[in-house]
Design a protein around this motif. Structure first.
Motif, PDB file in Angstrom:
ATOM      1  N   THR A  39      12.395 -42.288   8.264  1.00 39.91           N
ATOM      2  CA  THR A  39      12.047 -42.005   9.644  1.00 39.91           C
ATOM      3  C   THR A  39      12.830 -42.984  10.512  1.00 39.91           C
ATOM      4  N   TYR A  40      12.907 -42.704  11.790  1.00 34.87           N
ATOM      5  CA  TYR A  40      13.618 -43.604  12.713  1.00 34.87           C
ATOM      6  C   TYR A  40      13.031 -45.018  12.693  1.00 34.87           C
ATOM      7  N   HIS A  86      17.104 -31.454  15.402  1.00 31.06           N
ATOM      8  CA  HIS A  86      15.695 -31.386  15.812  1.00 31.06           C
ATOM      9  C   HIS A  86      14.820 -32.349  15.003  1.00 31.06           C
ATOM     10  N   GLN A  87      15.006 -32.399  13.683  1.00 36.82           N
ATOM     11  CA  GLN A  87      14.176 -33.255  12.844  1.00 36.82           C
ATOM     12  C   GLN A  87      14.428 -34.735  13.152  1.00 36.82           C
ATOM     13  N   ILE A  88      15.658 -35.085  13.433  1.00 33.08           N
ATOM     14  CA  ILE A  88      15.987 -36.476  13.765  1.00 33.08           C
ATOM     15  C   ILE A  88      15.412 -36.823  15.137  1.00 33.08           C
ATOM     16  N   LEU A  89      15.600 -35.933  16.095  1.00 29.56           N
ATOM     17  CA  LEU A  89      15.078 -36.177  17.444  1.00 29.56           C
ATOM     18  C   LEU A  89      13.557 -36.274  17.448  1.00 29.56           C
ATOM     19  N   SER A  90      12.913 -35.528  16.562  1.00 29.26           N
ATOM     20  CA  SER A  90      11.458 -35.568  16.471  1.00 29.26           C
ATOM     21  C   SER A  90      10.964 -36.963  16.077  1.00 29.26           C
ATOM     22  N   ILE A 145      18.099 -39.265   8.091  1.00 26.04           N
ATOM     23  CA  ILE A 145      17.003 -39.563   9.005  1.00 26.04           C
ATOM     24  C   ILE A 145      16.221 -38.265   9.197  1.00 26.04           C
ATOM     25  N   ASN A 146      14.909 -38.363   9.095  1.00 24.41           N
ATOM     26  CA  ASN A 146      14.054 -37.184   9.168  1.00 24.41           C
ATOM     27  C   ASN A 146      12.716 -37.610   9.743  1.00 24.41           C
TER      28      ASN A 146
END
Length: 188
Positions: free
Chosen positions: A38-39, A63-67, A5-6
């Protein structure tokens, strides 16, 4: 699903540390590696929109996943999930004295602040041993704890915590999370 996930679509690989225990993700050169989603793409792929809990532990890649999660919930005003993630501001392959650590720290704090502003009531900050440090709605508390940890690791060569775990409290789960935290910490 075999995917990372990114916040963007790329092909990535995991680079292991010297001990081969952990590593970090990097963009693959060419068509090799594992696809990222992406999510929102993940939600579509699993045909699910009502997510209650998200647990992320990616050794500095959170950080990239949370973004991408923040991007989704800032547009789609669905019920926010509980999010429990690792706040680590260096790659395990480079260690606490990673040259660009301060930049990564600032990016991670900005993403945590963005998520808090999306509608989360509070955050609980834990050390990496699972002991709660503070529950707050002020991102500056997290910034101070993270700065203290970085300085202890880089100047003092001492590890008060290797990283911190963060629990984001959405409003609809606040009462249950408060009770769970009381049950988690034994009283003397």
């Amino acid at each position: 699903i075999k995917a990372f996930i990114n916040n963007q679509n790329t092909n990535n690989v995991i680079t292991k540390n010297k001990e081969n225990h952990t590593g970090h993700m990097t963009t693959a050169n060419g068509p090799t590696g594992t696809q990222t989603l992406t999510y929102p793409q993940l939600l579509k792929h699993i045909n699910q929109t009502n997510i209650t809990l998200i647990k992320i532990d990616t050794d500095g890649y959170d950080h990239q996943i949370l973004s991408t999660i923040h991007q989704h919930y800032s547009i789609n005003h669905e019920d926010l999930p509980i999010i429990f993630f690792e706040f680590q501001t260096y790659d395990n392959t480079q260690g606490p004295k990673q040259p660009n650590r301060h930049h990564k720290e600032q990016e991670s704090l900005k993403t945590a602040e963005d998520l808090l502003n999306t509608g989360y009531d509070h955050i609980t900050i834990f050390d990496n041993f699972g002991i709660p440090i503070i529950t707050t709605n002020d991102i500056n508390h997290l910034a101070s704890i993270v700065k203290y940890t970085r300085l202890a690791q880089t100047i003092g060569n001492w590890n008060p915590a290797f990283y911190h775990d963060i629990l984001l409290h959405p409003p609809q789960h606040q009462q249950a999370l408060t009770q769970a935290l009381k049950n988690h910490v034994p009283q003397p």
